[in-house]
Design a protein around this motif. Sequence first.
Motif, PDB file in Angstrom:
ATOM      1  N   ARG A  83       3.571   1.518  -1.451  1.00 10.84           N
ATOM      2  CA  ARG A  83       4.180   1.593  -2.786  1.00 10.84           C
ATOM      3  C   ARG A  83       3.113   1.459  -3.878  1.00 10.84           C
ATOM      4  NH1 ARG A  83       7.650  -0.067   0.721  1.00 10.84           N
ATOM      5  NH2 ARG A  83       9.878   0.227   0.469  1.00 10.84           N
ATOM      6  N   TYR A  84       1.965   2.069  -3.639  1.00 11.13           N
ATOM      7  CA  TYR A  84       0.859   1.977  -4.589  1.00 11.13           C
ATOM      8  C   TYR A  84       1.318   2.410  -5.977  1.00 11.13           C
ATOM      9  CZ  TYR A  84      -3.564   2.719  -6.909  1.00 11.13           C
ATOM     10  OH  TYR A  84      -4.600   2.662  -7.804  1.00 11.13           O
ATOM     11  N   VAL A 140      -5.662   6.951   0.907  1.00 15.77           N
ATOM     12  CA  VAL A 140      -4.814   7.110  -0.262  1.00 15.77           C
ATOM     13  C   VAL A 140      -5.650   7.407  -1.494  1.00 15.77           C
ATOM     14  CG1 VAL A 140      -3.178   5.907  -1.765  1.00 15.77           C
ATOM     15  CG2 VAL A 140      -3.013   5.646   0.704  1.00 15.77           C
ATOM     16  N   ALA A 147       0.839  -1.203   0.000  1.00 18.05           N
ATOM     17  CA  ALA A 147       0.000   0.000   0.000  1.00 18.05           C
ATOM     18  C   ALA A 147       0.872   1.251   0.000  1.00 18.05           C
ATOM     19  CB  ALA A 147      -0.922   0.006   1.213  1.00 18.05           C
ATOM     20  N   THR A 183       1.591  -6.463  -6.664  1.00 20.49           N
ATOM     21  CA  THR A 183       1.081  -5.099  -6.675  1.00 20.49           C
ATOM     22  C   THR A 183      -0.253  -5.108  -5.946  1.00 20.49           C
ATOM     23  OG1 THR A 183       2.050  -4.816  -8.871  1.00 20.49           O
ATOM     24  CG2 THR A 183       0.478  -3.148  -8.161  1.00 20.49           C
ATOM     25  N   ILE A 184      -0.484  -4.125  -5.128  1.00 16.77           N
ATOM     26  CA  ILE A 184      -1.753  -4.067  -4.396  1.00 16.77           C
ATOM     27  C   ILE A 184      -2.879  -3.695  -5.359  1.00 16.77           C
ATOM     28  CG2 ILE A 184      -1.586  -1.643  -3.688  1.00 16.77           C
ATOM     29  CD1 ILE A 184      -2.646  -2.699  -0.891  1.00 16.77           C
ATOM     30  N   SER A 185      -4.032  -4.295  -5.152  1.00 15.23           N
ATOM     31  CA  SER A 185      -5.205  -3.969  -5.971  1.00 15.23           C
ATOM     32  C   SER A 185      -5.985  -2.840  -5.295  1.00 15.23           C
ATOM     33  CB  SER A 185      -6.109  -5.204  -6.098  1.00 15.23           C
ATOM     34  OG  SER A 185      -6.683  -5.523  -4.848  1.00 15.23           O
ATOM     35  N   ILE A 186      -6.932  -2.297  -6.005  1.00 11.55           N
ATOM     36  CA  ILE A 186      -7.786  -1.253  -5.425  1.00 11.55           C
ATOM     37  C   ILE A 186      -8.518  -1.812  -4.202  1.00 11.55           C
ATOM     38  CG2 ILE A 186      -9.818   0.197  -5.816  1.00 11.55           C
ATOM     39  CD1 ILE A 186      -7.315   1.255  -7.156  1.00 11.55           C
ATOM     40  N   LEU A 198      -6.110  -1.847  -1.412  1.00 19.58           N
ATOM     41  CA  LEU A 198      -5.795  -0.482  -0.983  1.00 19.58           C
ATOM     42  C   LEU A 198      -6.915   0.091  -0.130  1.00 19.58           C
ATOM     43  CD1 LEU A 198      -3.578   1.625  -1.280  1.00 19.58           C
ATOM     44  CD2 LEU A 198      -4.798   2.518  -3.241  1.00 19.58           C
TER      45      LEU A 198
END
Length: 82
Positions: free
Chosen positions: A5-6, A79, A3, A66-69, A72
């Motif tokens: 490193r979005y 954010v 998160a 990678t974080i998803s929406i 997040l």
Amino acid sequence: MLADRYGMSCTLEELTSLLTTVFNAYTPVKDSLSDEKKNQAKVLDTLILLKNEGYIFLNSRSDESTISIKGLILVNNKVICN
């Protein structure tokens, strides 16, 4: 970590390295190579669980996450508002 490193991805090795201080707080120093492999396995298990719940995207070919929406929003909905 993801998160924070979005929009960027992290490899399994990068995430394990970032979490080393957390792991070291809970386990005494032993065989560092063996512990690193165990920590990578813990991180990978967690990443697979988060992927299955839809909180991250996990590229199995590159080991990048990678974080998803959805993830997040769960971690820090502030954010998205910024």
